[in-house]
Design an enzyme around this catalytic site. Structure first.
Site, PDB file in Angstrom:
ATOM      1  CD  GLU A   1      -2.452   1.115   2.843  1.00 56.04           C
ATOM      2  OE1 GLU A   1      -3.545   1.680   2.967  1.00 56.04           O
ATOM      3  OE2 GLU A   1      -1.888   0.506   3.789  1.00 56.04           O
TER       4      GLU A   1
ATOM      5  CE  LYS B   1      -7.243   0.820   4.118  1.00 56.71           C
ATOM      6  NZ  LYS B   1      -6.105   1.601   4.673  1.00 56.71           N
TER       7      LYS B   1
ATOM      8  CB  CYS C   1      -3.780  -1.702   4.957  1.00 54.35           C
ATOM      9  SG  CYS C   1      -2.775  -1.360   6.428  1.00 54.35           S
TER      10      CYS C   1
END
Length: 267
Positions: free
Chosen positions: A40, A115, A151
């Protein structure tokens, strides 16, 4: 399927970060990796200035630079980047938010996963500067279906089960995990748990820990803790990096997913 994980430390400059990514992708491809996963924020690290000033769409120089290299090498690359999103008002300020995107690029493919779960935790509010995504993404590499998460998504088991139900046998997770008390323990637990929840291979590529081993365990922002890993569908850790920059190359057997799902039909 041979995968490569590039654990690196990106900086503030997107041009320099692109050059670093290209160099490491070439190294991983030279070791036989066909799917190569970067962290990321590979295009610009967190805590290095405003993300919107260097954010680019998928036709920008960062994404197209990786697409050209992936095409040249005949590999598929997943790498974290930021794209322009929207404008919001927060506490009397006008903020130009970005999408926290995992670029997926290679021969015949060029797309992004945004995300879904922004990191609004531990006194950090990613949603102030990042617009949450809404759509799951899967893609194919050598006949294997691959899902994508980023993440903080790893704390949400439903997303991983949904990716598995959509056919994913491997789930890649570009990450820039924060260091601090119990954070490494949580990271190891969550990656194993999501592998078990989805009975899938987990391929998690993290930012190396800024300052390396010397600062290990000290609290930091979401700038990396290292410990990129490959976890099998029964939760066994097959490979793990340390705190420093590193490249992992590992062979994944999709038959292990079929075996796990037959014996442990949690889906």
């Amino acid at each position: 399927m041979r995968i490569g994980i590039v654990q690196l430390t990106s900086g503030e400059d997107i041009v320099g970060n692109l050059a670093l990514a290209k160099d490491k992708i070439r190294e991983a491809a030279g070791r036989g990796a066909r799917l190569i996963v970067l962290p990321e924020a590979a295009s610009q690290s967190f805590d290095s200035g405003r993300l919107d000033t260097q954010a680019q769409d998928l036709d920008g120089t960062y994404a197209t630079g990786l697409r050209e290299l992936a095409g040249e090498l005949g590999v598929t690359v997943v790498a974290g980047m930021f794209r322009p999103a929207d404008t919001v008002e927060r506490d009397g300020k006008t903020l130009h938010r970005v999408s926290n995107t995992a670029l997926v690029t290679g021969p015949g493919i060029h797309l992004g996963y945004d995300k879904i779960h922004t990191f609004d935790a531990f006194d950090y509010r990613e949603s102030d500067t990042v617009r949450p995504g809404t759509e799951l993404v899967t893609f194919e590499v050598e006949g294997v279906t691959v899902g994508v998460a980023i993440c903080y998504d790893i704390r949400f088991p439903g997303q991983f089960r949904d990716l598995a139900r959509a056919g994913a046998q491997v789930i890649v997770v570009p990450t820039s995990w924060a260091d601090g008390p119990e954070k490494l323990y949580q990271w190891r637990t969550l990656t194993a748990a999501r592998a078990l929840d989805s009975t899938s291979w987990i391929v998690a590529a993290g930012q190396a820990r800024p300052g390396g081993q010397e600062l290990a365990g000290q609290s930091s922002g979401p700038t990396g803790i290292g410990h990129s890993c490959v976890v099998g569908p029964t939760g066994r850790r097959e490979a793990e990096a340390g705190y420093e920059p590193e490249i992992i190359v590992c062979d994944l057997d999709p038959a292990e997913v079929d075996k796990a799902r037959k014996s442990l039909p949690v889906l």
